[in-house]
Design a protein around this motif. Sequence first.
Motif, PDB file in Angstrom:
ATOM      1  N   PRO A 210       0.802  -1.229   0.000  1.00 39.35           N
ATOM      2  CA  PRO A 210       0.000   0.000   0.000  1.00 39.35           C
ATOM      3  C   PRO A 210       0.834   1.279   0.000  1.00 39.35           C
ATOM      4  O   PRO A 210       0.381   2.321  -0.453  1.00 39.35           O
ATOM      5  N   THR A 211       2.057   1.192   0.473  1.00 42.03           N
ATOM      6  CA  THR A 211       2.911   2.389   0.473  1.00 42.03           C
ATOM      7  C   THR A 211       3.571   2.626  -0.886  1.00 42.03           C
ATOM      8  O   THR A 211       4.095   3.697  -1.134  1.00 42.03           O
ATOM      9  N   GLN A 212       3.545   1.605  -1.759  1.00 42.53           N
ATOM     10  CA  GLN A 212       4.103   1.730  -3.107  1.00 42.53           C
ATOM     11  C   GLN A 212       3.140   1.089  -4.113  1.00 42.53           C
ATOM     12  O   GLN A 212       3.384  -0.009  -4.615  1.00 42.53           O
ATOM     13  N   PRO A 213       2.021   1.751  -4.396  1.00 37.03           N
ATOM     14  CA  PRO A 213       1.039   1.158  -5.312  1.00 37.03           C
ATOM     15  C   PRO A 213       1.599   1.020  -6.734  1.00 37.03           C
ATOM     16  O   PRO A 213       2.528   1.719  -7.122  1.00 37.03           O
ATOM     17  N   MET A 214       0.975   0.105  -7.463  1.00 39.84           N
ATOM     18  CA  MET A 214       1.392  -0.154  -8.840  1.00 39.84           C
ATOM     19  C   MET A 214       1.128   1.079  -9.702  1.00 39.84           C
ATOM     20  O   MET A 214       0.115   1.756  -9.549  1.00 39.84           O
ATOM     21  N   ASP A 215       2.023   1.354 -10.605  1.00 40.60           N
ATOM     22  CA  ASP A 215       1.907   2.472 -11.526  1.00 40.60           C
ATOM     23  C   ASP A 215       0.774   2.181 -12.515  1.00 40.60           C
ATOM     24  O   ASP A 215       0.808   1.167 -13.222  1.00 40.60           O
ATOM     25  N   PRO A 216      -0.256   3.036 -12.603  1.00 39.82           N
ATOM     26  CA  PRO A 216      -1.365   2.785 -13.524  1.00 39.82           C
ATOM     27  C   PRO A 216      -0.921   2.770 -14.991  1.00 39.82           C
ATOM     28  O   PRO A 216      -1.485   2.061 -15.810  1.00 39.82           O
ATOM     29  N   THR A 217       0.115   3.508 -15.318  1.00 38.78           N
ATOM     30  CA  THR A 217       0.628   3.512 -16.686  1.00 38.78           C
ATOM     31  C   THR A 217       1.157   2.137 -17.057  1.00 38.78           C
ATOM     32  O   THR A 217       0.948   1.654 -18.165  1.00 38.78           O
ATOM     33  N   GLN A 218       1.819   1.480 -16.112  1.00 40.08           N
ATOM     34  CA  GLN A 218       2.343   0.139 -16.351  1.00 40.08           C
ATOM     35  C   GLN A 218       1.199  -0.841 -16.601  1.00 40.08           C
ATOM     36  O   GLN A 218       1.286  -1.685 -17.485  1.00 40.08           O
ATOM     37  N   SER A 219       0.113  -0.723 -15.855  1.00 41.41           N
ATOM     38  CA  SER A 219      -1.040  -1.614 -16.042  1.00 41.41           C
ATOM     39  C   SER A 219      -1.645  -1.442 -17.422  1.00 41.41           C
ATOM     40  O   SER A 219      -1.954  -2.421 -18.102  1.00 41.41           O
ATOM     41  N   VAL A 220      -1.826  -0.199 -17.837  1.00 42.04           N
ATOM     42  CA  VAL A 220      -2.406   0.073 -19.151  1.00 42.04           C
ATOM     43  C   VAL A 220      -1.479  -0.443 -20.252  1.00 42.04           C
ATOM     44  O   VAL A 220      -1.932  -1.025 -21.232  1.00 42.04           O
TER      45      VAL A 220
END
Length: 135
Positions: free
Chosen positions: A45-55
């Motif tokens: 939770p302190t380092q959430p996944m980058d949304p750009t990477q998911s897309v």
Amino acid sequence: MTVSAASPVSSASSTSSAANAIPTPTVDYNQFLTLLIAEIKNQDPTQPMDPTQSVTQLATISGVQQSMQANVTLSSLLTSSSLSQAELLIGQTITSADGSTSGQVASVSVGASGAIATLTNGSQITLANGVSVGS
């Protein structure tokens, strides 16, 4: 705890590409979504996944699926076209490229190795460069 699907999939793809010279998908769309959900569930939770990477990951898997479907469709069209062209030879007299086999075409078939004409005498001739057609 971060679970990343990008690194193992990329390295597996490049390894199989180098070995086989034909890239093979290592993760299908459903497997990718399962990995993505696991990554989201287990992310720190302190380092959430980058949304750009998911897309980017979703776009990549979608592009691979579209390419695979296009290849299947193209292969089907080529087989159909080959069969249509070979069908016109039925009843024609053909001679093999080396001149050793000749006869009237009784049937044709298209397989992975190309079109093959079966003559009325039972001989087969692969339809390739050098085969001559006469009436």
